[in-house]
Design a protein around this motif. Sequence first.
Motif, PDB file in Angstrom:
ATOM      1  N   MET A 116      51.107  90.639   6.450  1.00 44.19           N
ATOM      2  CA  MET A 116      51.407  91.682   6.031  1.00 44.19           C
ATOM      3  C   MET A 116      51.814  92.489   7.439  1.00 44.19           C
ATOM      4  N   GLU A 165      49.200 102.180   1.101  1.00 42.87           N
ATOM      5  CA  GLU A 165      48.248 101.181   0.624  1.00 42.87           C
ATOM      6  C   GLU A 165      48.555  99.801   0.481  1.00 42.87           C
ATOM      7  N   ALA A 166      48.080  98.957   0.640  1.00 41.69           N
ATOM      8  CA  ALA A 166      48.527  97.475   0.215  1.00 41.69           C
ATOM      9  C   ALA A 166      47.447  96.473   0.126  1.00 41.69           C
ATOM     10  N   HIS A 167      47.487  95.807  -0.770  1.00 46.58           N
ATOM     11  CA  HIS A 167      46.186  94.882  -1.028  1.00 46.58           C
ATOM     12  C   HIS A 167      46.854  93.406  -1.028  1.00 46.58           C
ATOM     13  N   PHE A 168      45.993  92.633  -0.409  1.00 44.92           N
ATOM     14  CA  PHE A 168      46.779  91.471  -0.057  1.00 44.92           C
ATOM     15  C   PHE A 168      45.603  90.241   0.507  1.00 44.92           C
ATOM     16  N   ASP A 198      42.066  94.991   1.693  1.00 45.96           N
ATOM     17  CA  ASP A 198      42.750  96.384   1.462  1.00 45.96           C
ATOM     18  C   ASP A 198      42.973  97.048   2.734  1.00 45.96           C
TER      19      ASP A 198
END
Length: 87
Positions: free
Chosen positions: A1, A17-20, A41
């Motif tokens: 990311m 917001e990013a979830h990976f 997160d």
Amino acid sequence: MQFDIRSFLESGRKPFEAHFEADFSKADFGGYSVNNPAVCDFTATLTEDGAALLLCVRAHIDAECARCLEPLTRDYDFYTRILRAGS
């Protein structure tokens, strides 16, 4: 990311917001291994002075006890918060 903080500071109107998942299975942690993907997160929020960045990482660690050399596994949660002033 990848996250472009410059673009976020210039035009961000709402929190990002990013979830990976991150694969650390090939990383060298000096006797520790992370064999399952770490759950991550990431949140960026605009502040009066710039931005607040928060990264939360949940990882399952496999290691060996330093005292008795027995195998051990543990779950860890890591949190890092960075405040960055605008440019």
